[in-house]
Design a protein around this motif. Structure first.
Motif, PDB file in Angstrom:
ATOM      1  N   GLY A  12       0.819  -1.212   0.000  1.00  0.00           N
ATOM      2  CA  GLY A  12       0.000   0.000   0.000  1.00  0.00           C
ATOM      3  C   GLY A  12       0.838   1.240   0.000  1.00  0.00           C
ATOM      4  O   GLY A  12       2.063   1.180  -0.015  1.00  0.00           O
ATOM      5  N   TYR A  18      -7.993   3.941  -0.058  1.00  0.00           N
ATOM      6  CA  TYR A  18      -8.351   2.565  -0.396  1.00  0.00           C
ATOM      7  C   TYR A  18      -7.493   1.594   0.410  1.00  0.00           C
ATOM      8  O   TYR A  18      -7.946   0.527   0.826  1.00  0.00           O
ATOM      9  CB  TYR A  18      -8.199   2.331  -1.900  1.00  0.00           C
ATOM     10  CG  TYR A  18      -9.013   3.322  -2.695  1.00  0.00           C
ATOM     11  CD1 TYR A  18      -8.414   4.402  -3.338  1.00  0.00           C
ATOM     12  CD2 TYR A  18     -10.398   3.210  -2.739  1.00  0.00           C
ATOM     13  CE1 TYR A  18      -9.174   5.339  -4.016  1.00  0.00           C
ATOM     14  CE2 TYR A  18     -11.167   4.141  -3.420  1.00  0.00           C
ATOM     15  CZ  TYR A  18     -10.549   5.202  -4.051  1.00  0.00           C
ATOM     16  OH  TYR A  18     -11.302   6.135  -4.715  1.00  0.00           O
ATOM     17  N   VAL A  19      -6.238   1.977   0.631  1.00  0.00           N
ATOM     18  CA  VAL A  19      -5.338   1.177   1.471  1.00  0.00           C
ATOM     19  C   VAL A  19      -5.800   1.236   2.923  1.00  0.00           C
ATOM     20  O   VAL A  19      -5.811   0.227   3.624  1.00  0.00           O
ATOM     21  CB  VAL A  19      -3.883   1.671   1.340  1.00  0.00           C
ATOM     22  CG1 VAL A  19      -2.969   0.973   2.340  1.00  0.00           C
ATOM     23  CG2 VAL A  19      -3.377   1.454  -0.082  1.00  0.00           C
ATOM     24  N   ARG A  21      -8.782   1.544   3.998  1.00  0.00           N
ATOM     25  CA  ARG A  21      -9.923   0.631   4.142  1.00  0.00           C
ATOM     26  C   ARG A  21      -9.462  -0.759   4.534  1.00  0.00           C
ATOM     27  O   ARG A  21     -10.009  -1.392   5.435  1.00  0.00           O
ATOM     28  CB  ARG A  21     -10.632   0.474   2.794  1.00  0.00           C
ATOM     29  CG  ARG A  21     -11.603   1.535   2.458  1.00  0.00           C
ATOM     30  CD  ARG A  21     -12.175   1.258   1.085  1.00  0.00           C
ATOM     31  NE  ARG A  21     -13.114   2.286   0.712  1.00  0.00           N
ATOM     32  CZ  ARG A  21     -13.572   2.461  -0.518  1.00  0.00           C
ATOM     33  NH1 ARG A  21     -13.164   1.675  -1.497  1.00  0.00           N
ATOM     34  NH2 ARG A  21     -14.443   3.409  -0.771  1.00  0.00           N
ATOM     35  N   VAL A  22      -8.473  -1.261   3.802  1.00  0.00           N
ATOM     36  CA  VAL A  22      -8.011  -2.629   4.036  1.00  0.00           C
ATOM     37  C   VAL A  22      -7.346  -2.744   5.405  1.00  0.00           C
ATOM     38  O   VAL A  22      -7.558  -3.717   6.127  1.00  0.00           O
ATOM     39  CB  VAL A  22      -7.048  -3.082   2.914  1.00  0.00           C
ATOM     40  CG1 VAL A  22      -6.515  -4.475   3.206  1.00  0.00           C
ATOM     41  CG2 VAL A  22      -7.750  -3.053   1.563  1.00  0.00           C
ATOM     42  N   PRO A  58      -4.496  -0.790  -3.056  1.00  0.00           N
ATOM     43  CA  PRO A  58      -3.882  -1.856  -2.266  1.00  0.00           C
ATOM     44  C   PRO A  58      -3.882  -3.216  -2.961  1.00  0.00           C
ATOM     45  O   PRO A  58      -4.732  -3.482  -3.804  1.00  0.00           O
ATOM     46  CB  PRO A  58      -4.807  -1.932  -1.045  1.00  0.00           C
ATOM     47  CG  PRO A  58      -6.138  -1.499  -1.555  1.00  0.00           C
ATOM     48  CD  PRO A  58      -5.860  -0.471  -2.617  1.00  0.00           C
ATOM     49  N   GLU A  69      -8.182  -4.657  -5.598  1.00  0.00           N
ATOM     50  CA  GLU A  69      -9.409  -3.840  -5.506  1.00  0.00           C
ATOM     51  C   GLU A  69      -9.918  -3.819  -4.066  1.00  0.00           C
ATOM     52  O   GLU A  69     -10.340  -4.855  -3.527  1.00  0.00           O
ATOM     53  CB  GLU A  69     -10.528  -4.357  -6.410  1.00  0.00           C
ATOM     54  CG  GLU A  69     -10.236  -4.229  -7.893  1.00  0.00           C
ATOM     55  CD  GLU A  69     -10.163  -2.790  -8.365  1.00  0.00           C
ATOM     56  OE1 GLU A  69     -11.219  -2.152  -8.506  1.00  0.00           O
ATOM     57  OE2 GLU A  69      -9.045  -2.287  -8.590  1.00  0.00           O
ATOM     58  N   SER A  70      -9.927  -2.643  -3.448  1.00  0.00           N
ATOM     59  CA  SER A  70     -10.170  -2.552  -1.999  1.00  0.00           C
ATOM     60  C   SER A  70     -11.464  -3.213  -1.550  1.00  0.00           C
ATOM     61  O   SER A  70     -11.479  -3.937  -0.548  1.00  0.00           O
ATOM     62  CB  SER A  70     -10.121  -1.098  -1.519  1.00  0.00           C
ATOM     63  OG  SER A  70     -11.164  -0.341  -2.099  1.00  0.00           O
ATOM     64  N   SER A  71     -12.582  -2.998  -2.274  1.00  0.00           N
ATOM     65  CA  SER A  71     -13.847  -3.587  -1.809  1.00  0.00           C
ATOM     66  C   SER A  71     -13.818  -5.107  -1.953  1.00  0.00           C
ATOM     67  O   SER A  71     -14.378  -5.828  -1.131  1.00  0.00           O
ATOM     68  CB  SER A  71     -15.043  -2.995  -2.556  1.00  0.00           C
ATOM     69  OG  SER A  71     -14.930  -3.249  -3.939  1.00  0.00           O
ATOM     70  N   GLY A 168     -12.557   4.461   5.317  1.00  0.00           N
ATOM     71  CA  GLY A 168     -11.234   4.629   4.717  1.00  0.00           C
ATOM     72  C   GLY A 168     -11.004   6.058   4.246  1.00  0.00           C
ATOM     73  O   GLY A 168      -9.868   6.534   4.151  1.00  0.00           O
TER      74      GLY A 168
END
Lengths: 235, 230
Positions: A12, A18-19, A21-22, A58, A69-71, A168
């Motif tokens: 990341g 987005y990173v 989020r993970v 990420p 893909e974050s989601s 995120g």
């Protein structure tokens, strides 16, 4: 190392929502991981090999297998580590569909509008984008009411999938609020979201995942100056 | 548990919408019966507005009175609710599920926009650029999704990625006919080309396709509109 010798690595970059989020998802589930900071101006072999299609962060690498893909990654974390920590998505199929609907709304409506507001080709397009963002946030207030049913989070008693998907972005929301002197989640028009932002942001797992506020603002200013310089040099 | 007795399923749709067909194919994979309600999108029904106040769009699936909107959400809901019935839409293994979701997103995020741009732009540099972008993404799909001995992206039956890509199997040839140029040829995309034929003939799909002549007329009118208002 996470449970039972599992290897979890997250490629990341520190500023990417987005990173974040993970990272929030991994921390909420209590999964330990190795964070690999990527220099996006000089992408590593590991990144290019793990995400050849998009070459973006990420990327989660679990026992050597990449997920992008974050989601998609957040859902993967929930499913692959189903026995670890709290579930991020509800068990009931209908409740799950409601959660997925609001996550999709955040991606396809809210973030798309936000992108238009900042990168629209004309001033008119940008203004339209800003209006769309404001409208989307009001709609999202209704979404929070529907999902939370009076409880603290989109996920109910504890934070879940939608909280992570929206959460995120909190670092950037705070940075923009400070820089522009605004309140993205205005307590007078969207009281539930304003309270949620405070509450979610104070969870220890979220605080640990968020980028440093000052550093983010400096980064945002530097990027804005670069963009202005680039625009000026092409006039 | 006998589902059939206690379930009422309605699908609000529109005859030309590829997203509605995606849901029809998913319901067909599960062998589910449902009541179909055709919407006039120029004069939306009170029911539709009540069931999908956020987007006011089709498709909307109403399951025992509770609405689900957004085709990708609906398809996964269908797979969840009727788990163990009919075919699998998503695989069992978490990593394979993640790959399916990843490729399912590739279609609307990367592939569809340049294809639409190609179709709605007059011949020239801009249209050629869109075509090249579409071809580049089709190449990624052809190469990365090594069908090998599998009939479909989902294995030996239609799955999430097939459903996501699905409408392009009849839309692309229609665009090609209207524009008078090819996007997918057997030489350039042998796997995708073969997949398109198999998809249209697959059991959950073949009896649930839009009326092609009417659709072609509609697409012609759409292209004319865009060219005129460019």
């Amino acid at each position: 190392m996470a449970e039972g010798g599992e290897e979890v690595r997250l490629i990341g970059s520190w500023a990417s929502p987005y990173v974040v989020r993970v990272q929030i998802a991994l921390r909420l589930k209590g999964i330990s991981y190795e964070f690999v900071e990527e220099d996006l101006k000089n992408k590593s072999e590991l990144l290019l090999k793990s995400n050849p299609v998009h070459k973006k962060v990420p990327v989660l690498i679990h026992n050597g297998k990449p997920v992008c893909e974050s989601s998609v990654i957040v859902q993967y974390i929930d499913e692959a580590f189903a026995g670890t920590g709290p579930a991020l998505l509800p068990a009931d199929p209908y409740e799950r569909a409601v959660a997925r609907f609001w996550a999709a709304f955040i991606e396809d409506t809210l973030l798309k509008a936000s992108s238009q507001a900042s990168s629209g080709k004309t001033e008119e397009e940008k203004t339209e984008g800003k209006e769309k963002v404001a409208a989307a946030i009001v709609t999202l207030e209704g979404g929070l009411r529907e999902c939370s049913k009076g409880k603290p989070f989109f996920g109910g008693e504890s934070a879940g999938y939608v909280d992570v998907i929206l959460g995120g972005l909190l670092g950037w929301v705070r940075a923009i609020d400070t820089m522009q002197g605004v309140k993205t989640f205005d307590p007078s028009t969207t009281p539930l979201l304003a309270a949620w932002a405070e509450r979610f942001g104070q969870l220890e797992q979220v605080e640990a995942a968020m980028p440093d506020g000052k550093r983010l603002i400096e980064y945002a200013y530097a990027r804005a100056m670069q963009a202005a310089a680039a625009a000026a040099s092409t006039n | 548990m006998d589902h059939q007795q206690e379930e009422k399923v309605q699908l609000f749709g529109m005859w030309a919408s590829p997203y509605v067909y995606k849901v029809k194919w998913a319901l067909s994979i599960k062998g589910m019966e449902y009541e179909y309600v055709e919407e006039d999108l120029g004069n939306k029904s009170g029911q539709l507005l009540e069931h999908n106040p956020v987007h006011k769009k089709v498709p909307v699936l109403v399951y025992n009175g509770r609405p689900v909107a957004e085709s990708d959400v609906i398809v996964q809901f269908i797979d969840d609710v009727w788990k163990g019935q009919g075919g699998r839409i998503l695989p069992e293994d978490p990593h394979e599920r993640a790959m399916a979701r990843f490729w399912a997103r590739f279609v609307p995020d990367k592939l569809s926009p340049p294809i639409w741009k190609w179709f709605t732009t007059a011949g020239g540099e801009e249209q050629e650029a869109a075509r090249e972008a579409a071809v580049e993404h089709l190449r990624v799909l052809e190469a990365e999704l090594n069908l090998g001995r599998n009939e479909f992206f989902g294995g030996d039956s239609v799955g999430l990625v097939d459903l996501s890509l699905g409408a392009l199997a009849y839309v692309i040839p229609m665009y090609e006919e209207i524009i008078g140029a090819r996007l997918i040829t057997e030489e350039m995309f042998p796997s995708l080309y073969a997949w398109m034929g198999r998809f249209l003939a697959a059991p959950p799909v073949k009896d649930h396709l839009p009326p092609m002549e009417e659709l072609k007329l509609r697409f012609r009118a759409i292209r004319e509109y865009f060219l005129k208002n460019a």
